[in-house]
Design a protein around this motif. Structure first.
Motif: not given
Length: 430
Positions: A282-306
């Motif tokens: 929930a925290e991450l979806t709130d953080a990215v909801e108004n961003l462009c790809l270049g702002q979120f693609a590498k923002r959370y390295p190692g983040l897993t689906d789980a």
């Protein structure tokens, strides 16, 4: 497409040289270095993008309003004539809606060759819309690079249409409606330009832009049969998102797309994300909801689906509504293209190009070959998703030149393997 920090020295000089050379070769006046005028409102706050009248009885592709707009790069204006167009299109759920496209005219008149170019803007915020960034208001090197490609096509005499195919709500990766928006953008452009439906049209797009390109190609025979489409080139395609998800899970460069996809699917399918997201999700979806790809693609390295879900779920694909939404966007399930295709992907590891799955694209090419579609399938060995962009653009330009010249299409269908299964993922019981 990954966005890297824009070097205002070397990077901007290179773009200036590319664009100036392209326009001068086209016989136009030189581009003029200039600061962009006062900031206009973002599309989300701009009344031009809002339309509150009923659309149910309005034909898809109908122009609702239009206005002139600059075609400019950061600190660099051009003499290109540009028009923004609001038009009627269709959602994933087959409901009427509106979208915006940008119509760009070449400097040198000649027989009209209409190209629908689909930028990889991969966005959740309206500041990323092509209709906004094409006016020179962007600090994304990826957006500027693709705009330089567009300038090259303009210099070659193409009339170029660049739709905001994610729609007014920026529903990224959602298939059919991206294709509908591309096709209706072509219809709207033909109205604005006064062109007959017999005008030859081609489409191209890489990465996120491949979503609009491929889905437009496969839905066109039943959604826009009057358009005189002659070919489509798509590179770096997310054919089956259920296969991309485990590939990017834990990635250093691409894991940030996971929460962004949740936001997009919540918008497009009305997912009740509060019912399955973890506190972290929930925290991450709130953080990215108004961003462009270049702002979120590498923002959370190692983040897993789980990490995105809470018990009893172990993956987003364990959530019935999410699995159903993913299945709804498997390429090749809405129809068969009636035009020659170029399908391409890089291969930098045994799976694919670091984000797109090579054997998925091979499977899509094989499926279309079996249906009689002339397909050229290209795999760029030792190229990741970013490096493959340049290879694809070169191949796409050659492919499109041949289509508009009326050259008989080539195909390498006999050498294309079966690839992965593109079967839907099992939908868990709710």
């Amino acid at each position: 497409m990954r966005r890297v920090a824009f070097d205002s020295g070397v990077g901007s000089r290179l773009i200036r040289i590319l664009v100036t050379t392209a326009l001068l070769l086209a016989g136009g006046t030189a581009v003029i270095p200039a600061a962009v005028n006062a900031e206009p409102p973002l599309p989300a706050d701009d009344p031009f993008y809002a339309y509150d009248q009923p659309l149910a009885n309005t034909t898809p592709g109908t122009v609702l309003r239009s206005r002139p707009a600059p075609f400019a790069f950061p600190k660099l204006s051009t003499p290109i004539t540009s028009t923004q167009v609001l038009y009627r299109t269709t959602t994933q759920q087959n409901k009427p809606t509106a979208a915006v496209t940008t119509v760009l005219r070449p400097l040198v008149p000649g027989p009209t060759r209409l190209l629908s170019y689909h930028m990889a803007y991969d966005a959740l915020g309206s500041q990323c819309n092509p209709s906004y960034t094409l006016t020179g208001r962007t600090d994304s090197p990826g957006a500027v690079l693709e705009q330089a490609v567009v300038a090259g096509y303009l210099a070659a005499g193409y009339t170029v249409v660049v739709p905001d195919y994610e729609g007014l709500d920026l529903e990224w990766t959602v298939g059919r409606q991206s294709g509908y928006a591309a096709l209706d953008g072509i219809r709207a452009a033909e109205q604005i330009l006064g062109l007959p439906a017999s005008t030859p049209v081609a489409m191209t797009g890489y990465s996120g832009g491949s979503v609009a390109t491929e889905w437009a190609a496969e839905t066109a025979p039943h959604y826009a049969p009057e358009l005189a489409l002659i070919g489509a080139a798509a590179g770096g395609l997310p054919v089956h998102l259920a296969h991309n998800l485990p590939y990017v899970s834990g990635s250093a460069n691409w894991a940030g797309v996971i929460p962004a996809m949740v936001v997009s699917f919540r918008r497009a399918y009305g997912l009740d994300t509060a019912a399955f997201l973890s506190a972290r999700g929930a925290e991450l979806t709130d953080a990215v909801e108004n961003l462009c790809l270049g702002q979120f693609a590498k923002r959370y390295p190692g983040l897993t689906d789980a990490e995105m879900v809470r018990a009893p779920y172990r993956s987003l694909l364990d959530v019935p509504a999410a699995a159903a939404a993913v299945n709804d966007s498997i390429m090749g399930t809405a129809g068969t293209p009636a035009v020659p295709l170029l399908l391409a992907v890089g291969q930098s590891d045994p799976i694919g190009d670091s984000v797109m799955v090579a054997r998925d694209i091979e499977a899509l090419a094989h499926r279309y070959c079996g249906r009689g579609v002339p397909v050229t399938y290209a795999r760029y060995q030792h190229h990741d998703h970013i490096a493959a962009f340049a290879r694809f653009q070169a191949d796409a330009a050659q492919f499109l030149t041949g289509r508009f010249a009326g050259t008989p299409p080539t195909t390498n269908c006999a050498a294309i393997g079966r690839g992965n299964s593109l079967a839907p993922v099992p939908t868990p019981a709710g």
